[in-house]
Design an enzyme around this catalytic site. Structure first.
Site, PDB file in Angstrom:
ATOM      1  N   ASP A 102       0.871  -1.221   0.183  1.00  0.00           N
ATOM      2  CA  ASP A 102       0.171   0.099  -0.023  1.00  0.00           C
ATOM      3  C   ASP A 102       0.841   1.230   0.022  1.00  0.00           C
ATOM      4  O   ASP A 102       1.593   1.370   0.877  1.00  0.00           O
ATOM      5  CB  ASP A 102      -0.818   0.013   1.204  1.00  0.00           C
ATOM      6  CG  ASP A 102      -1.973  -1.176   1.081  1.00  0.00           C
ATOM      7  OD1 ASP A 102      -2.155  -1.532   0.052  1.00  0.00           O
ATOM      8  OD2 ASP A 102      -2.479  -1.341   2.403  1.00  0.00           O
ATOM      9  N   ASP A 116     -13.582  -3.479  -2.021  1.00  0.00           N
ATOM     10  CA  ASP A 116     -13.323  -3.102  -0.680  1.00  0.00           C
ATOM     11  C   ASP A 116     -14.921  -3.216   0.105  1.00  0.00           C
ATOM     12  O   ASP A 116     -15.831  -2.435  -0.132  1.00  0.00           O
ATOM     13  CB  ASP A 116     -12.789  -1.536  -0.504  1.00  0.00           C
ATOM     14  CG  ASP A 116     -11.517  -1.403  -0.977  1.00  0.00           C
ATOM     15  OD1 ASP A 116     -10.571  -2.431  -0.745  1.00  0.00           O
ATOM     16  OD2 ASP A 116     -10.995  -0.450  -1.390  1.00  0.00           O
TER      17      ASP A 116
END
Length: 266
Positions: free
Chosen positions: A11, A130
């Site tokens: 990330d 998500d």
């Protein structure tokens, strides 16, 4: 049975690898190029690179960093974050990515998945979802059919900031129909918590789509990785925290999965 893949995830924001909990409280984990090289050397099957603030910041793709990462790894590299158009796919593939991951852009314009898949092939189009378990209030929300949403998971966009009201399982099925070759499924409830994957979510999506599902969000132990495959039905498992901070190596993860009877490339 095909070998199941272990995929470390980078990330990235501000040119650094970070890791948070439930998509917030980000903590620095290091330089993306160095970390990518380390995972390549450890025998990771693939690598995922997500620019986690590109969409919310309205920024362009960070091609120089992606090129540097791609030059260090000799395993498939998936890049996501800020991927909006078919042209973005071309630019990323040229920069060294093997697959590109759509998230918010697919929600805003689902046709982009058809177009990208038609042009470059489903094998290099990933859709990242998500998902967050509905609150009691969300369960009462009325759908277009006049019925309450009920228990399940909603899809969030913009780095987990915006509830789209889409059902995660139905959305995954639609994305596969439109040409996604893979679903990268993250449980926002479990992200960074180290409490294990949301196996009900993973299983529900795995059962609903004919394409591979990558389970993400919540790995705290090597057994969690195996559970994602054996109980969740995932084809690949993604983790960040347990690898970034040196708790376990990819090799140890593969060894444990093999001990659990999961086929892996050793």
């Amino acid at each position: 049975m095909l070998a199941k893949r272990i995929i470390p995830c980078l990330d990235v924001t501000g040119g650094r690898v970070v890791k948070g909990v439930n998509f917030v409280e980000l903590r620095d984990a290091g330089d993306p190029v160095e970390i990518a090289a380390r995972y390549n050397a450890q025998g990771a099957d693939e690598l995922t690179f997500l620019d986690i603030t590109a969409t919310s910041d309205g920024r362009d793709l960070i091609l120089p960093i992606i090129e540097s990462v791609a030059s260090q790894v000799f395993i498939p590299l998936t890049v996501g974050g800020g991927v909006r158009t078919v042209e973005d796919v071309r630019r990323l593939l040229n920069a060294g990515a093997d697959k590109t991951s759509f998230n918010s852009a697919a929600i805003a314009n689902p046709e982009v998945i058809n177009a990208a898949s038609d042009k470059y092939g489903a094998q290099c189009i990933v859709v990242a979802i998500d998902a967050k378990r509905r609150t009691a209030e969300d369960e009462q929300r009325m759908g277009a059919d006049g019925r309450a949403a009920g228990p399940g998971w909603d899809v969030y966009s913009h780095g987990g900031r915006k509830n789209t009201g889409l059902d995660a399982v139905q959305w995954a099925a639609e994305m596969a129909r439109r040409g996604a070759g893979e679903i990268l499924l993250t449980s926002m409830d479990r992200d960074g918590t180290k409490s294990g994957f949301d196996l009900k979510l993973t299983r529900a999506v795995s059962d609903a789509v004919p394409v591979p599902v990558i389970a993400s969000g919540g790995v705290g132990s090597l057994d969690d990785l195996a559970d994602g495959v054996t109980l969740g039905g995932a084809d690949a498992v993604l983790a960040a925290s347990i690898f970034h901070y040196g708790e376990f190596t990819v090799g140890q993860a593969k060894q444990r999965m093999a001990e659990r009877g999961v086929p892996v490339r050793l």
